[in-house]
Design a protein around this motif. Structure first.
Motif, short mmCIF file in Angstrom:
data_model
loop_
_atom_site.label_atom_id
_atom_site.label_comp_id
_atom_site.label_asym_id
_atom_site.label_seq_id
_atom_site.Cartn_x
_atom_site.Cartn_y
_atom_site.Cartn_z
N VAL A 1 0.82 -1.22 0.00
CA VAL A 1 0.00 0.00 0.00
C VAL A 1 0.85 1.27 0.00
N LYS A 2 2.14 1.14 0.35
CA LYS A 2 3.02 2.31 0.33
C LYS A 2 3.51 2.60 -1.09
N ALA A 3 3.54 1.57 -1.93
CA ALA A 3 3.96 1.73 -3.33
C ALA A 3 3.15 0.74 -4.16
N PRO A 4 1.88 1.05 -4.41
CA PRO A 4 0.96 0.06 -4.98
C PRO A 4 1.02 -0.10 -6.49
N SER A 5 1.76 0.74 -7.21
CA SER A 5 1.69 0.74 -8.67
C SER A 5 2.08 -0.62 -9.27
N GLN A 6 3.14 -1.23 -8.76
CA GLN A 6 3.56 -2.53 -9.28
C GLN A 6 2.50 -3.60 -9.01
N GLY A 7 1.94 -3.58 -7.81
CA GLY A 7 0.89 -4.53 -7.47
C GLY A 7 -0.35 -4.33 -8.32
N PHE A 8 -0.71 -3.06 -8.57
CA PHE A 8 -1.87 -2.78 -9.41
C PHE A 8 -1.64 -3.28 -10.84
N SER A 9 -0.41 -3.09 -11.34
CA SER A 9 -0.09 -3.55 -12.69
C SER A 9 -0.21 -5.07 -12.79
N GLU A 10 0.32 -5.76 -11.80
CA GLU A 10 0.22 -7.22 -11.78
C GLU A 10 -1.23 -7.66 -11.65
N ARG B 1 -15.68 -4.77 -11.22
CA ARG B 1 -16.28 -3.69 -10.45
C ARG B 1 -15.75 -3.69 -9.02
N GLU B 2 -15.66 -4.86 -8.42
CA GLU B 2 -15.20 -4.95 -7.04
C GLU B 2 -13.70 -4.68 -6.92
N ILE B 3 -12.92 -5.15 -7.90
CA ILE B 3 -11.48 -4.88 -7.88
C ILE B 3 -11.21 -3.39 -8.07
N ALA B 4 -11.99 -2.74 -8.94
CA ALA B 4 -11.83 -1.29 -9.15
C ALA B 4 -12.09 -0.54 -7.85
N LEU B 5 -13.09 -0.98 -7.10
CA LEU B 5 -13.39 -0.35 -5.81
C LEU B 5 -12.24 -0.58 -4.83
N LEU B 6 -11.68 -1.79 -4.84
CA LEU B 6 -10.55 -2.10 -3.96
C LEU B 6 -9.34 -1.23 -4.30
N SER C 1 -5.79 3.25 -2.97
CA SER C 1 -5.15 4.48 -3.45
C SER C 1 -5.37 5.67 -2.52
N THR C 2 -6.35 5.60 -1.64
CA THR C 2 -6.58 6.70 -0.70
C THR C 2 -5.46 6.81 0.32
N GLY C 3 -4.72 5.71 0.51
CA GLY C 3 -3.64 5.72 1.49
C GLY C 3 -4.12 5.48 2.91
N ILE D 1 -4.06 -9.37 -1.45
CA ILE D 1 -3.66 -8.97 -0.11
C ILE D 1 -2.95 -7.62 -0.19
N ALA D 2 -3.53 -6.64 0.47
CA ALA D 2 -2.88 -5.33 0.58
C ALA D 2 -2.16 -5.29 1.92
N TYR D 3 -0.91 -4.83 1.90
CA TYR D 3 -0.13 -4.84 3.14
C TYR D 3 0.76 -3.61 3.22
N SER D 4 1.10 -3.27 4.42
CA SER D 4 2.04 -2.19 4.67
C SER D 4 3.32 -2.82 5.19
N PRO D 5 4.41 -2.77 4.43
CA PRO D 5 5.63 -3.49 4.82
C PRO D 5 6.25 -2.92 6.10
N SER D 6 6.87 -3.79 6.82
CA SER D 6 7.56 -3.38 8.04
C SER D 6 8.77 -4.27 8.26
N LYS D 7 9.83 -3.70 8.80
CA LYS D 7 11.05 -4.47 9.07
C LYS D 7 11.15 -4.84 10.55
N CYS D 8 10.11 -4.60 11.29
CA CYS D 8 10.19 -4.76 12.75
C CYS D 8 9.40 -5.96 13.26
N PHE D 9 9.15 -6.93 12.39
CA PHE D 9 8.37 -8.06 12.84
C PHE D 9 9.21 -8.97 13.72
N VAL D 10 8.53 -9.85 14.42
CA VAL D 10 9.15 -10.63 15.49
C VAL D 10 10.32 -11.48 14.99
N ALA D 11 10.16 -12.16 13.86
CA ALA D 11 11.25 -13.02 13.37
C ALA D 11 12.49 -12.20 13.05
#
Length: 286
Positions: free
Chosen positions: A103-112, A169-174, A179-181, A200-210
């Motif tokens: 969700v921080k850089a969705p353009s590549q995901g949207f293209s795929e 229609r549903e994917i366009a809404l998603l 895109s609203t952030g 799956i929309a996600y916000s990446p983080s480097k601080c996870f437990v593993a």
């Protein structure tokens, strides 16, 4: 059993039987008697008014035998409606595709996602139908295989058009929502003609437990990432867990990093999970 073959269309076939005009029902009962005997015909004629006003339930062997004789008395609209329900009842999705969108850089995901939508928008449902579904179609069209195939193809085309329109229609809404952030994590699943599409929309983080316990590029961390991508996101519960973890994992990681005891406990738990993942992978390979 008719219900296994026709699904919800059985009720429509029964209803068609109960509203056949007098001349046609007389002919149908005559055919019924010639096949199953005079006593069966007399019972059917006597009970028909009770079936119509629902004081007696039409079911069991009698229902199946009578319904088998109905197709010649159905009009084209009724046959097509029943055929559509048969297709829906027996449709099997032939594959699953999962798209992950940062969700921080969705353009590549949207293209795929757009490419995947296009590739999954076409399917020849007839190829995947069991042989007995073609038998059902032939039954509906008085053993006319040409008409049965033509109607199956038309029903398939209409069904796929509806699925595509709903999915797009549903994917366009998603996409608009992401895109609203304002979305940090979300999971979505939609049926396409050629399979099921998971997003799956996600916000990446480097601080996870593993990462806190073993490091960003440690074998344990990589195994867990692979497990997430190859197993968790293919399961409905797994996708919900991934979204939950994207929303909460950073906080858990921060808390864990402040307490050596928690780090030790987390390492034990992660090692157990990693061993279980490896064990499962080895069993699948064998």
């Amino acid at each position: 059993m008719l219900s296994a073959l026709f699904g919800s269309a059985v009720s429509e076939i029964k209803q068609a039987f109960l509203i056949i005009d007098d001349e046609a029902i007389d002919e149908l009962f005559s055919d019924y008697g010639s096949i199953y005997g005079d006593s069966a015909e007399r019972y059917a004629r006597k009970t028909y008014p009770k079936w119509k006003d629902q004081t007696t339930k039409l079911s069991g062997q009698t229902m199946e035998r009578l319904v088998e004789l109905v197709p010649p008395y159905l009009d084209s609209t009724q046959r097509f409606s029943i055929l559509q329900k048969v297709l829906r009842h027996h449709k099997k999705f032939t594959g699953t595709k999962t798209i992950r969108i940062n969700v921080k850089a969705p353009s590549q995901g949207f293209s795929e996602l757009e490419e995947t939508l296009e590739s999954m928008s076409h399917d020849h449902m007839l190829v995947h139908l069991p042989a007995h579904v073609m038998s059902a179609a032939k039954w509906l069209f008085d053993d006319d295989i040409t008409s049965a195939r033509a109607m199956l193809a038309e029903a398939e085309s209409l069904e796929n058009d509806m699925i595509r329109a709903t999915a797009k229609r549903e994917i366009a809404l998603l996409q608009k929502t992401i895109s609203t952030g304002q979305v940090q994590a979300a999971t979505y699943s939609v049926d396409m003609p050629a399979g099921r599409l998971n997003v799956i929309a996600y916000s990446p983080s480097k601080c996870f437990v593993a990462t806190v316990c073993f490091g960003q590029n440690a074998p344990e961390t990589k195994i867990l990432r692979s497990w997430r991508d190859q197993f968790l996101i293919e399961q409905k519960w797994g996708r919900h867990f991934v979204v939950w973890y994207y929303n909460n994992g950073e906080n858990f990681a921060k808390i864990t990093s402040r307490h050596p005891v928690l780090i030790s406990l987390a390492k034990i738990g992660i090692n157990i999970l990693v061993k279980a993942i490896k064990y499962r992978a080895n069993r699948i390979v064998k």
